[in-house]
Design a protein around this motif. Structure first.
Motif, PDB file in Angstrom:
ATOM      1  N   ARG A  86     -31.070 -49.820 -27.683  1.00  0.00           N
ATOM      2  CA  ARG A  86     -32.005 -50.076 -26.414  1.00  0.00           C
ATOM      3  C   ARG A  86     -33.442 -50.275 -26.720  1.00  0.00           C
ATOM      4  O   ARG A  86     -34.021 -50.943 -26.025  1.00  0.00           O
ATOM      5  CB  ARG A  86     -31.963 -48.666 -25.387  1.00  0.00           C
ATOM      6  CG  ARG A  86     -30.582 -48.550 -24.871  1.00  0.00           C
ATOM      7  CD  ARG A  86     -30.296 -49.579 -23.908  1.00  0.00           C
ATOM      8  NE  ARG A  86     -29.269 -50.467 -24.774  1.00  0.00           N
ATOM      9  CZ  ARG A  86     -28.769 -51.503 -24.311  1.00  0.00           C
ATOM     10  NH1 ARG A  86     -29.714 -52.088 -23.164  1.00  0.00           N
ATOM     11  NH2 ARG A  86     -28.168 -52.497 -24.830  1.00  0.00           N
ATOM     12  N   GLN A  87     -34.138 -49.615 -27.548  1.00  0.00           N
ATOM     13  CA  GLN A  87     -35.559 -50.040 -28.084  1.00  0.00           C
ATOM     14  C   GLN A  87     -35.481 -51.509 -28.472  1.00  0.00           C
ATOM     15  O   GLN A  87     -36.577 -52.170 -28.017  1.00  0.00           O
ATOM     16  CB  GLN A  87     -35.757 -49.073 -29.293  1.00  0.00           C
ATOM     17  CG  GLN A  87     -37.234 -49.290 -29.451  1.00  0.00           C
ATOM     18  CD  GLN A  87     -37.882 -47.907 -29.895  1.00  0.00           C
ATOM     19  OE1 GLN A  87     -37.394 -46.761 -29.835  1.00  0.00           O
ATOM     20  NE2 GLN A  87     -38.875 -47.821 -30.998  1.00  0.00           N
ATOM     21  N   PHE A  88     -34.529 -52.053 -29.319  1.00  0.00           N
ATOM     22  CA  PHE A  88     -34.665 -53.371 -29.624  1.00  0.00           C
ATOM     23  C   PHE A  88     -34.669 -54.388 -28.210  1.00  0.00           C
ATOM     24  O   PHE A  88     -35.566 -55.290 -28.276  1.00  0.00           O
ATOM     25  CB  PHE A  88     -33.522 -53.919 -30.675  1.00  0.00           C
ATOM     26  CG  PHE A  88     -33.254 -55.339 -30.642  1.00  0.00           C
ATOM     27  CD1 PHE A  88     -34.169 -56.050 -31.091  1.00  0.00           C
ATOM     28  CD2 PHE A  88     -32.088 -55.724 -30.133  1.00  0.00           C
ATOM     29  CE1 PHE A  88     -33.789 -57.435 -31.115  1.00  0.00           C
ATOM     30  CE2 PHE A  88     -31.764 -57.156 -30.089  1.00  0.00           C
ATOM     31  CZ  PHE A  88     -32.806 -58.092 -30.662  1.00  0.00           C
ATOM     32  N   VAL A  89     -33.716 -54.217 -27.554  1.00  0.00           N
ATOM     33  CA  VAL A  89     -33.661 -54.677 -26.092  1.00  0.00           C
ATOM     34  C   VAL A  89     -34.920 -54.746 -25.644  1.00  0.00           C
ATOM     35  O   VAL A  89     -35.334 -55.681 -25.100  1.00  0.00           O
ATOM     36  CB  VAL A  89     -32.379 -54.583 -25.408  1.00  0.00           C
ATOM     37  CG1 VAL A  89     -32.520 -55.066 -23.930  1.00  0.00           C
ATOM     38  CG2 VAL A  89     -31.198 -54.865 -25.989  1.00  0.00           C
ATOM     39  N   GLU A  90     -35.543 -53.664 -25.508  1.00  0.00           N
ATOM     40  CA  GLU A  90     -36.699 -53.478 -24.599  1.00  0.00           C
ATOM     41  C   GLU A  90     -38.037 -54.368 -25.251  1.00  0.00           C
ATOM     42  O   GLU A  90     -38.772 -54.828 -24.613  1.00  0.00           O
ATOM     43  CB  GLU A  90     -37.264 -51.874 -24.557  1.00  0.00           C
ATOM     44  CG  GLU A  90     -36.442 -51.165 -23.705  1.00  0.00           C
ATOM     45  CD  GLU A  90     -36.538 -49.567 -23.852  1.00  0.00           C
ATOM     46  OE1 GLU A  90     -37.466 -48.983 -24.466  1.00  0.00           O
ATOM     47  OE2 GLU A  90     -36.016 -48.729 -23.065  1.00  0.00           O
ATOM     48  N   GLN A  91     -38.003 -54.293 -26.777  1.00  0.00           N
ATOM     49  CA  GLN A  91     -39.054 -55.064 -27.532  1.00  0.00           C
ATOM     50  C   GLN A  91     -38.732 -56.483 -27.262  1.00  0.00           C
ATOM     51  O   GLN A  91     -39.658 -57.214 -26.989  1.00  0.00           O
ATOM     52  CB  GLN A  91     -38.888 -54.715 -28.818  1.00  0.00           C
ATOM     53  CG  GLN A  91     -39.225 -53.245 -29.190  1.00  0.00           C
ATOM     54  CD  GLN A  91     -40.717 -53.030 -29.404  1.00  0.00           C
ATOM     55  OE1 GLN A  91     -41.624 -54.089 -29.263  1.00  0.00           O
ATOM     56  NE2 GLN A  91     -41.279 -52.070 -29.567  1.00  0.00           N
ATOM     57  N   LEU A 102     -35.538 -67.694 -31.705  1.00  0.00           N
ATOM     58  CA  LEU A 102     -35.264 -66.862 -33.248  1.00  0.00           C
ATOM     59  C   LEU A 102     -36.606 -66.093 -33.622  1.00  0.00           C
ATOM     60  O   LEU A 102     -36.569 -65.112 -34.161  1.00  0.00           O
ATOM     61  CB  LEU A 102     -34.978 -67.753 -34.319  1.00  0.00           C
ATOM     62  CG  LEU A 102     -33.246 -68.158 -34.214  1.00  0.00           C
ATOM     63  CD1 LEU A 102     -33.389 -69.456 -35.175  1.00  0.00           C
ATOM     64  CD2 LEU A 102     -32.333 -67.249 -34.267  1.00  0.00           C
ATOM     65  N   GLN A 103     -37.776 -66.606 -33.168  1.00  0.00           N
ATOM     66  CA  GLN A 103     -39.165 -65.851 -33.757  1.00  0.00           C
ATOM     67  C   GLN A 103     -39.218 -64.641 -32.772  1.00  0.00           C
ATOM     68  O   GLN A 103     -39.631 -63.630 -33.049  1.00  0.00           O
ATOM     69  CB  GLN A 103     -40.322 -66.697 -33.152  1.00  0.00           C
ATOM     70  CG  GLN A 103     -41.438 -66.312 -33.808  1.00  0.00           C
ATOM     71  CD  GLN A 103     -42.715 -67.240 -33.341  1.00  0.00           C
ATOM     72  OE1 GLN A 103     -42.400 -68.415 -33.206  1.00  0.00           O
ATOM     73  NE2 GLN A 103     -43.820 -66.451 -33.140  1.00  0.00           N
ATOM     74  N   ALA A 104     -38.828 -64.908 -31.162  1.00  0.00           N
ATOM     75  CA  ALA A 104     -38.996 -63.320 -30.774  1.00  0.00           C
ATOM     76  C   ALA A 104     -37.844 -62.468 -31.185  1.00  0.00           C
ATOM     77  O   ALA A 104     -38.020 -61.340 -31.262  1.00  0.00           O
ATOM     78  CB  ALA A 104     -38.469 -64.027 -29.178  1.00  0.00           C
ATOM     79  N   LEU A 105     -36.543 -62.819 -31.552  1.00  0.00           N
ATOM     80  CA  LEU A 105     -35.428 -62.060 -32.089  1.00  0.00           C
ATOM     81  C   LEU A 105     -36.138 -61.418 -33.283  1.00  0.00           C
ATOM     82  O   LEU A 105     -36.043 -60.102 -33.301  1.00  0.00           O
ATOM     83  CB  LEU A 105     -34.276 -62.712 -32.337  1.00  0.00           C
ATOM     84  CG  LEU A 105     -33.509 -63.113 -31.033  1.00  0.00           C
ATOM     85  CD1 LEU A 105     -32.464 -64.224 -31.134  1.00  0.00           C
ATOM     86  CD2 LEU A 105     -32.756 -61.963 -30.279  1.00  0.00           C
ATOM     87  N   ARG A 106     -36.664 -62.100 -34.050  1.00  0.00           N
ATOM     88  CA  ARG A 106     -37.227 -61.387 -35.366  1.00  0.00           C
ATOM     89  C   ARG A 106     -38.178 -60.427 -35.122  1.00  0.00           C
ATOM     90  O   ARG A 106     -38.067 -59.291 -35.642  1.00  0.00           O
ATOM     91  CB  ARG A 106     -37.674 -62.429 -36.228  1.00  0.00           C
ATOM     92  CG  ARG A 106     -38.082 -62.057 -37.776  1.00  0.00           C
ATOM     93  CD  ARG A 106     -38.989 -63.298 -38.583  1.00  0.00           C
ATOM     94  NE  ARG A 106     -39.329 -62.907 -39.625  1.00  0.00           N
ATOM     95  CZ  ARG A 106     -40.403 -61.996 -40.012  1.00  0.00           C
ATOM     96  NH1 ARG A 106     -40.988 -61.574 -39.142  1.00  0.00           N
ATOM     97  NH2 ARG A 106     -40.650 -61.575 -41.240  1.00  0.00           N
ATOM     98  N   ALA A 107     -39.215 -60.887 -34.430  1.00  0.00           N
ATOM     99  CA  ALA A 107     -40.378 -59.902 -33.942  1.00  0.00           C
ATOM    100  C   ALA A 107     -39.700 -58.787 -33.124  1.00  0.00           C
ATOM    101  O   ALA A 107     -40.326 -57.564 -33.552  1.00  0.00           O
ATOM    102  CB  ALA A 107     -41.461 -60.845 -33.140  1.00  0.00           C
ATOM    103  N   ALA A 108     -38.997 -58.985 -32.465  1.00  0.00           N
ATOM    104  CA  ALA A 108     -38.394 -57.500 -31.882  1.00  0.00           C
ATOM    105  C   ALA A 108     -37.655 -56.706 -32.527  1.00  0.00           C
ATOM    106  O   ALA A 108     -37.942 -55.476 -32.422  1.00  0.00           O
ATOM    107  CB  ALA A 108     -37.588 -57.957 -30.575  1.00  0.00           C
ATOM    108  N   VAL A 109     -37.049 -57.256 -33.322  1.00  0.00           N
ATOM    109  CA  VAL A 109     -36.301 -56.156 -34.386  1.00  0.00           C
ATOM    110  C   VAL A 109     -37.260 -55.628 -35.399  1.00  0.00           C
ATOM    111  O   VAL A 109     -36.984 -54.319 -35.563  1.00  0.00           O
ATOM    112  CB  VAL A 109     -35.019 -56.756 -34.772  1.00  0.00           C
ATOM    113  CG1 VAL A 109     -35.412 -57.782 -36.179  1.00  0.00           C
ATOM    114  CG2 VAL A 109     -34.136 -55.721 -35.553  1.00  0.00           C
TER     115      VAL A 109
END
Length: 226
Positions: A86-91, A102-109
């Motif tokens: 849930r925290q990853f999805v919120e980020q 892919l940049q957004a996914l990397r930064a979020a995780v």
């Protein structure tokens, strides 16, 4: 002479209910104690070998109390992981809209891993969560559940990416393809980290960053030997 009737005693008032905030804190403590006991037992003697009776005995509560917080053992074993996801999805939802997928996914995780240690510690020790991650990876029944949950999360994330890009996720395959690639790297990262000796959050973050850095180059260019 008729004696006077005995004085009637006022009915005793029920004890006042504790304030709502206090009740919620007590519930949270009970849930956290059950969760920690469950994960300790799962990781020390095995998921399938652990019974609900053993979990509630460790906390000195009833089975009814356990099922008030968790539908079953499976829900308990994935409770902290659900919080992490849930925290990853919120980020991801909070990433700047101009970032490529892919940049957004990397930064979020990676941003999630920057803060998730504190969030986990509020519930169970981080080391216990990491051992639970290894347990899931090594238990076929739990690994099957993990795969099902991953598919559900991937679909949610693909829809977030599609919305960011202004795409129809059912008409354009790219959001699902990108998320599938990202998720594949994350699963590989988990296996690499789980096979190592350092079970810290920082170790997981380092391994994650290193593997994600290879994702875009791996999907670009000519794979054939020159």
């Amino acid at each position: 002479m008729t004696p006077p009737p005995p004085e009637s005693k006022p009915a005793s008032s029920p004890a006042p209910a504790p304030p709502a905030g206090l009740r919620e804190r007590k519930k949270r403590r009970t849930r956290d104690a059950l969760l920690r006991a469950a994960l300790e037992l799962f990781t020390s003697q095995g998921y399938e070998q652990t019974t609900v009776d053993e979990i509630v005995d460790a906390v000195d509560v009833s089975q009814r109390t356990f099922f008030r917080y968790f539908a079953n053992k499976e829900e308990a074993v994935f409770a902290v992981q659900e919080m992490v996801e849930r925290q990853f999805v919120e980020q991801l939802r909070a990433r700047p809209p101009h970032e490529p997928p892919l940049q957004a996914l990397r930064a979020a995780v990676l941003d999630a891993w920057n803060t998730i240690g504190d969030s986990i510690e509020q519930v169970v020790p981080v080391e216990l969560h990491m051992r639970t991650f290894q347990l899931i990876e090594s238990t076929p029944a739990l690994l099957a559940v993990q795969m099902r949950r991953s598919i559900e999360t991937e679909e949610e994330v693909a829809r977030i990416i599609a919305a960011r890009e202004g795409l129809d996720v059912d008409a354009d395959p790219r959001p699902r393809v990108a998320v599938a690639a990202f998720s594949g790297v994350m699963r590989m990262t988990g296996r690499l980290w789980g096979a190592g000796e350092d079970l810290s959050v920082e170790s997981m973050r380092v391994v994650t960053a290193a593997q994600l850095d290879e994702l875009v180059p791996a999907l670009a260019g000519d794979w054939r030997a020159g």
